[in-house]
Design a protein around this motif. Structure first.
Motif, short mmCIF file in Angstrom:
data_model
loop_
_atom_site.label_atom_id
_atom_site.label_comp_id
_atom_site.label_asym_id
_atom_site.label_seq_id
_atom_site.Cartn_x
_atom_site.Cartn_y
_atom_site.Cartn_z
N ASP A 120 70.56 43.08 36.81
CA ASP A 120 71.40 43.00 38.01
C ASP A 120 72.50 41.96 37.89
O ASP A 120 73.25 41.74 38.84
N ILE A 136 74.08 42.07 48.47
CA ILE A 136 72.91 41.36 47.96
C ILE A 136 73.04 41.09 46.47
O ILE A 136 73.52 41.94 45.71
N ARG A 137 72.65 39.93 46.07
CA ARG A 137 72.61 39.55 44.65
C ARG A 137 71.17 39.25 44.25
O ARG A 137 70.37 38.84 45.08
N ALA A 138 70.95 39.43 42.99
CA ALA A 138 69.62 39.12 42.47
C ALA A 138 69.65 37.78 41.75
O ALA A 138 70.71 37.34 41.28
N ARG A 139 68.53 37.20 41.68
CA ARG A 139 68.35 35.96 40.94
C ARG A 139 68.78 36.17 39.49
O ARG A 139 68.61 37.24 38.92
N TYR A 140 69.30 35.11 38.90
CA TYR A 140 69.82 35.18 37.53
C TYR A 140 68.85 35.82 36.54
O TYR A 140 69.23 36.60 35.67
#
Lengths: 650, 650
Positions: A548, A539-543
């Motif tokens: 993160d 999972i990635r987080a929004r910029y």
């Protein structure tokens, strides 16, 4: 607005094994008694503190008309509310213990419960008023400082306890205390001449009044809840007015971010609120009640406010663990995307509040976004609040640690989370499913038997699952006689593919808002087998989430994972995770009570040859890290922890 | 210990063009006068403030024996030391202006200088004492609070100004003021009965006394410097003792990290110091003097302390820009590797102090690690302190900005950096080269002509260079007659390959400690052509520097680069730099006064499809960023800036 769903009652759902039964037994056998001991110990300390103040001749207000109950209280070792939220801790503990007794007979626990109720009976004033802190320490402050003194908050938790105690035991002892107090409140508060047009700085009573209303069908309680909700945040602000009345001109929360009243959800009327602000627990308790009232009153305007707050929370202020409220300063919300990991406050109680808010919205709209979040918060930010031995607690749940963050035996500065955890875990059966018309909706996958009435047909349902670690789930449906109805099953957001078989044959559901609907003539013994796939998700987080950036988190099923020094040594930030999907999952029976661990390929960034700076990139050594479920961290030797791991390739 | 090197004197080095002559002319023509105006304006404000205090009947101490000079001062618009460091600002400005007048005749500037010196003459007390703040605001505090009141620090800057004014103009007016004051100090301070065994909370006088000693050859000044340095940090601490004497029992810097006296370099004797601590400017000024004294006294123990401090600084506390002192709280040093970018304090003056410290060490040991750092600090953290128009100043020099950090016309809260910048830039010729025995060592590459005496032979050297932007440098050597001596040329750390040609033919030097030594019979007109290669260097920081993890910085030659929103738009952290070396360098005449820009290949991390979290990596768009020299940032429209850019591939 469509009619609300009815939860399948807690008492009609029985855990039969698996992950959550283990936690339930731990809480029921260990945590509840640990908490009782701690509360009694803290009560003794409070009493000691009062004695000292009396001996030193310090000013302690004593109620003229309460000397009998106080004298009695002095003789006990319980009823000394040194803190303003003492009665709420009592209430939450009573609620948890009552829920336990609904399913399990435990003479010792019953004795404790009755012992506390007796003391509450003795302390309750003739007019119905009941607050140990105010009565003991400052009786002249009764309802003089709703902003700070948590009186109605405490009342709320006693009311909730009373409802559960009555439901669980059939006894009216605590319920009578609650209704006497609630009747008194209904006289004191309201819009009429001579009534106080106030509301509590810490919402909770609103939720409690609705529960009390549902049990007693007493319209005054609904009316009082409606008054509190509609009055809140109006201008001029009640908290200003009561401060003037008590000649208190101290600046209130100077330098606090935003309006000082945002902290207590009172900087504007709820109907005008568009963002989630302030203290996270207060926000969630309030909006849970607002959503429930909106459903009862078919109040679209209130419901719209709930949806705005929900959307803002989910789009900009939610940790991946279901934690909310990133700042310690206000125990709450800050600016959009401000989600630091190491300093995350993410209070256990705040996620419990989020669980409650999501549940109220779910009962108004069968949409898996609500039940997904219930499951996420429960399995991660909430469950991490309790140690594997059931005796230590996280108050705040950061997503990274340098090794200094540990559960404590007792958060003596504010012991709100331990009892909240206990009451939630022991109440979980009440959140498994709900019914409306001819639809039975299953939200959470536990090993349990439940009994529901579907449009007049008694139906039992047996749920057997390997969750949270594997995806196979079998629902065996047993209507008393063959019947036409719909079984709606949540499709978890973490599952990319699902296979459904009915009595061995493939079947395709009708999917609506994240629920798989199976409408048919159900026969006794029909078996719906579901395979949810559980890929490891990267999972990635929004910029905008600065903390993160360049990092990924792993999750599988409902569980968010983390890496801990116990498995991976120090300096966790040296690992760069290969996010291409090369993960190995294995169940380790002897690790942390039995969990799936995830092993991931990494590069370890070694030291530069020398010096502070270098034009040579640091050497990278290929290796592996072991990730464990986030809830289980800090149950071994102290060390670092990270949910968000640096990712190789940027 | 080997004998020290002698710098080729400032007056014997003349800039003839190029980068640093442009800056010198800007400072000489614009900055000096801007500063004079600002100081005069601030003096007027101080006077106004005093008037107001007098009118309000507030207590202002007035010296009994100073009424004449004060009356006079009131009539001027200069001599009002509202701040305790007022005289140091005067001193630094006088030093800068004097250095300017050494090379350039400027009647207006001469008038300003003489006008200020007159006022100093009028204010100096019969006993030699001179401090505008103490005399004006609190005469009874003379030398009562060395810890806080900066008296000797102010004296030091006046002394340094006096030395340069004398060297530049041959006039004794300011030097006489300084020696009268220094003679008085030598009576007041010292180990003898009746003398004060104290030293200044803010080191500086030590450096100044050594300069005064070198010009006057007066042993008392050397002795006083030696006393200050050896007495410093002894136990019991002088600052405690003087506080007791003035009945001041307020807690001193409570909660300050480390010993409170570390802040002022007095928590232990210098000889026992092993780390660099406290206020960065104070540390550097002190250790510059300590190194110089160690050389004069052949004091190996003192020199060893300097080396320990130097090593600690270079290994754990140095920004890549040559900035030091990461924390605003103490304007100084914190823990190892604590080098945050956005909140970097990295005061301009601290890097100037580092320049001075490195220069003192260089004079004791011809090692390019010292001259490399002089060059690095000068071209980056120091030069960034001044805007391209010469009229705005950075006090602190962060390595990242969200767009809120800008130079100011005047740092009115503490205008130390503007004059410090001016005096350093106008003194640069004095740092180009040094001589010992038969060796002429060239440290900095400027377009300049210098004249040195090498073991009795007068030699002129013409230096022509394309630095800092390109690497070709020609040194034309002109001994008065053919002579055998060594030319030693620094090999910059940023240059991986060097080509040397003497009169067109390849030649290989003897390399020692980063200097290329050419020992031969030099003929008039011998031409040494050097090609330093200037690759773009991709620099990484050691793992422990948390702020730089997963990031790289670019540099080329002596210049560290940064990316700015002006060239690259907002949200700079979306760029992931391809560090494989695909850089394009081009000189852009119209950009920022003419600079080389570096264009680098990047990926731009675009927004996630939706939501706060996603299992889909964000799309990456290939592109390019433009990097500019760090010193030149914030000279266009406000925007973000980063030295450390995220790197693709981890």
């Amino acid at each position: 607005m469509e009619p609300a769903w009815q939860p399948v009652a807690r008492k009609n759902v029985t855990l039969t094994g698996g992950f959550w039964q283990r936690w339930t037994e731990l809480v029921g056998n260990t945590t509840l008694k640990h908490e009782f001991d701690q509360l009694r110990h803290q009560g003794q300390l409070d009493a000691l503190l009062l004695d000292q103040r009396l001996h030193r001749g310090l000013k302690v207000e004593r109620p003229d008309n309460a000397s009998a109950s106080l004298a009695l209280a002095t003789a006990t070792d319980w009823y000394w509310g040194g803190s303003i939220f003492w009665d709420s801790d009592t209430g939450k503990w009573l609620e948890a213990a009552s829920a336990r007794l609904e399913k399990t007979s435990d003479a010792e626990l019953t004795g404790f419960v009755e012992w506390v109720i007796e003391r509450l009976q003795q302390a309750q004033q003739p007019d119905g008023y009941l607050n140990s802190h105010i009565l003991t320490w400052r009786p002249r402050h009764r309802f003089k400082n709703l902003r700070d003194l948590h009186e109605l908050y405490c009342a709320g938790h006693l009311f909730e306890a009373a409802v559960v105690h009555f439901e669980a035991t059939g006894q009216r002892s605590l319920l009578d205390i609650a209704t006497r107090y609630a009747d008194y409140l209904a006289k004191v508060f309201g819009p009429k001449e001579g009534q106080l047009p106030g509301y509590c700085g810490h919402p909770e009573i609103e939720l409690a009044l609705l529960r009390l209303y549902r049990v007693t069908q007493q319209p005054a309680y609904l009316e009082l809840c409606r008054f509190f909700i509609n009055e809140r945040g109006k201008s001029p602000n009640y908290f200003d007015e009561e401060a003037i009345r008590r000649l208190d001109n101290r600046p209130f929360r100077p330098g606090h971010p935003g309006s000082p009243y945002a902290y207590m959800q009172a900087d504007r009327p709820i109907r005008e609120q568009s963002r989630v602000v302030g203290h996270a627990v207060r926000a969630m308790y309030l909006f849970a009640a607002v959503a429930e009232l909106a459903g009862i009153d078919h109040d679209e305007e209130l419901l719209a406010a709930c949806h705005r707050v929900w959307d803002d929370l989910n789009q900009t202020k939610l940790y991946i663990t279901g934690g909310i409220g990133s700042a310690a300063e206000n125990e709450g919300f800050t600016s959009d995307y401000d989600l630091p990991n190491e300093t995350a406050y993410a209070e256990t109680c705040a996620s419990i509040g989020l669980f409650l808010f999501a549940h109220r919205l779910l009962l108004l709209d069968l949409d898996s976004r609500y039940s997904d979040l219930i499951e996420l918060a429960l399995h991660n930010n909430i469950l991490s609040g309790l140690s594997l031995d059931g005796k230590r607690f996280f108050y705040d749940n950061p997503l990274a640690s340098r090794g200094q963050h540990h559960r404590v035996e007792w958060p003596w500065w504010c012991p709100c989370c331990p009892q909240n955890l206990a009451r939630l875990i022991l109440s979980l059966p009440g959140y498994v499913a709900s019914v409306r018309d001819t639809v039975l909706a299953v939200h959470l996958f536990f090993d349990c038997d439940l009994a529901a009435d579907i449009h007049g047909t008694p139906v039992t349902l047996r749920s057997q699952t390997q969750l949270p670690f594997e995806g196979q789930t079998v629902l065996t449906v047993n209507p008393k006689q063959p019947a036409h109805f719909t079984l709606a099953v949540r499709i978890p957001a973490w599952s990319e593919n699902q296979q459904y078989r009915l009595n061995g044959a493939g079947i395709e559901p009708d999917v609506r808002k994240g629920y798989a609907h199976f409408e048919r003539d159900w026969q006794p013994g029909d078996e719906l087998t579901i395979n949810f796939d559980l890929p490891v998700r990267t999972i990635r987080a929004r910029y905008e989430v600065e903390s993160d950036r360049g990092r990924v988190a792993l999750s599988r099923g409902p569980l968010v994972y983390c890496v801990e020094s116990s498995d991976n040594g120090p300096e966790l930030d040296r690992y760069l995770l290969d996010a291409s999907g090369n993960y190995q999952v294995s169940f380790e029976r002897d690790v942390l009570g039995g969990v799936n661990v995830i092993r991931a390929t990494v590069f370890r960034e070694e030291q530069l040859a020398e010096g502070l700076y270098s034009t040579e990139p640091p050497p990278r050594k290929p290796g592996q890290v072991t990730a464990i479920p986030y809830y289980a961290w800090d149950n071994r030797e102290p060390g670092q922890m990270q949910v968000w791991v640096r990712v190789a390739g940027g």
